[in-house]
Design a protein around this motif. Sequence first.
Motif, PDB file in Angstrom:
ATOM      1  N   CYS A 150       0.728  -1.380   0.137  1.00 19.25           N
ATOM      2  CA  CYS A 150       0.129  -0.028  -0.035  1.00 19.25           C
ATOM      3  C   CYS A 150       0.710   1.277  -0.073  1.00 19.25           C
ATOM      4  O   CYS A 150       0.518   2.097  -0.725  1.00 19.25           O
ATOM      5  N   SER A 151       1.952   1.172   0.673  1.00 20.36           N
ATOM      6  CA  SER A 151       2.790   2.254   0.823  1.00 20.36           C
ATOM      7  C   SER A 151       3.617   2.419  -0.566  1.00 20.36           C
ATOM      8  O   SER A 151       3.717   3.658  -0.824  1.00 20.36           O
ATOM      9  N   VAL A 152       3.945   1.374  -1.138  1.00 19.94           N
ATOM     10  CA  VAL A 152       4.571   1.367  -2.438  1.00 19.94           C
ATOM     11  C   VAL A 152       3.665   2.186  -3.485  1.00 19.94           C
ATOM     12  O   VAL A 152       4.162   3.016  -4.173  1.00 19.94           O
ATOM     13  N   GLU A 153       2.464   1.616  -3.408  1.00 22.25           N
ATOM     14  CA  GLU A 153       1.516   2.287  -4.535  1.00 22.25           C
ATOM     15  C   GLU A 153       1.164   3.540  -4.273  1.00 22.25           C
ATOM     16  O   GLU A 153       1.168   4.336  -5.271  1.00 22.25           O
ATOM     17  N   THR A 154       1.099   3.982  -2.900  1.00 25.10           N
ATOM     18  CA  THR A 154       0.663   5.406  -2.825  1.00 25.10           C
ATOM     19  C   THR A 154       2.293   6.408  -3.201  1.00 25.10           C
ATOM     20  O   THR A 154       1.793   7.299  -3.741  1.00 25.10           O
ATOM     21  N   MET A 155       3.402   5.878  -2.886  1.00 27.49           N
ATOM     22  CA  MET A 155       4.372   6.544  -3.318  1.00 27.49           C
ATOM     23  C   MET A 155       4.375   6.501  -4.921  1.00 27.49           C
ATOM     24  O   MET A 155       4.880   7.698  -5.421  1.00 27.49           O
ATOM     25  N   LEU A 156       4.260   5.451  -5.698  1.00 24.82           N
ATOM     26  CA  LEU A 156       4.306   5.455  -6.902  1.00 24.82           C
ATOM     27  C   LEU A 156       3.278   6.628  -7.699  1.00 24.82           C
ATOM     28  O   LEU A 156       3.456   7.325  -8.489  1.00 24.82           O
ATOM     29  N   ALA A 157       2.184   6.629  -7.017  1.00 25.34           N
ATOM     30  CA  ALA A 157       1.132   7.748  -7.514  1.00 25.34           C
ATOM     31  C   ALA A 157       1.606   8.898  -7.271  1.00 25.34           C
ATOM     32  O   ALA A 157       1.323  10.032  -7.935  1.00 25.34           O
ATOM     33  N   THR A 158       2.222   9.344  -6.004  1.00 28.03           N
ATOM     34  CA  THR A 158       2.817  10.699  -5.799  1.00 28.03           C
ATOM     35  C   THR A 158       3.883  11.049  -6.852  1.00 28.03           C
ATOM     36  O   THR A 158       3.972  11.953  -7.339  1.00 28.03           O
ATOM     37  N   MET A 159       4.784   9.990  -7.226  1.00 27.44           N
ATOM     38  CA  MET A 159       5.862  10.131  -8.037  1.00 27.44           C
ATOM     39  C   MET A 159       5.299  10.604  -9.519  1.00 27.44           C
ATOM     40  O   MET A 159       5.895  11.137 -10.302  1.00 27.44           O
ATOM     41  N   ASN A 160       4.083   9.779  -9.703  1.00 27.76           N
ATOM     42  CA  ASN A 160       3.615  10.108 -11.314  1.00 27.76           C
ATOM     43  C   ASN A 160       2.713  11.185 -11.501  1.00 27.76           C
ATOM     44  O   ASN A 160       2.100  11.374 -12.413  1.00 27.76           O
TER      45      ASN A 160
END
Length: 331
Positions: A318-328
Amino acid sequence: MSKRVAVLTSGGDAPGMNACIRAIVIACETKGYTLIGYLHGYNGLLNQEYETLSLNATHNLIQQGGTILHSARCEAFKSHQGAKDAAKNLQALGIDTLIVIGGDGSFKGAQHLSTCWDGQILGIPGTIDNDVAGCDATVGYYTAIDTAVSSIDKVRDTADAFERIFLVEVMGRHAGFLALNAALASAADYVIVPERFDNEQQELERIINQIEARRKLKGPVSFIVVVAENVWPGGLNTLAERLSSHMQSEVRPVTLGHVQRGGSPVSQDRLLATKLGTYAVGLVGTEKTLIMIGEVDHHPVEVPLKETWAYTKPLDECSVETMLATMNQRY
């Protein structure tokens, strides 16, 4: 018959170790156990260097960083003779139970000791890296995140002032827990963690694309990249040089280093350390041995020591997906 318990801290220090020692002291006092603290990790076992711990040692202890028992690496202990000497010293003091606070290296040392000593051995996970399998968090991890976030926030101020790119390296040994969550909590623009690092050229291109897309929309802007230690080939300065060459702009590397291991523990680490220390003393005198006491979903768990390093602890998806969304995101 009163039990004789010993405790030591080994490996890298972590905020909350003292809180854990305090909890062990209080729990032993309540049960009428004698408690001694070995100094300087496994070196204390080899040199019979210890002190008796009582309630007097707990005053103002919960908020202190570091460890009053000190810590150290101990190459001599790794040999079979080292384990034999340590076992002999434990027997000389009549120790029934040894509690080891540390990371997976410390737990491997405890397992090694068991080949020569048949007393009870219990482990409590204490490391800022959070890389011990079988538990949600290790003592010291939450404080290290807060320390990293505070530093990244300060870097952001100067990055914004100069519209500059900064690379911030955080600790974690070979795990990305600290980098990922510090990046999330500080709203960093990009994060590089070992668990998702495959190719340096591809990673470099992703960072460049992110920066160029941001600049296309907003003009010159600051950009913060959080980097886990030991992940980039050649180190942080190499990444800074390559990125600066491609972007034709100044890139500043910042290594937070050991500042992340210090400081007063936050409440989460104090509570975790207190619960685990108290629970461990509750197991003294039982047949349970060579186990780590950890916490999963706010409940104590008992994990065989060998399992704490048998597999790689995964990042929270969940943290990984949240960070990916932030990065994109494009803004």
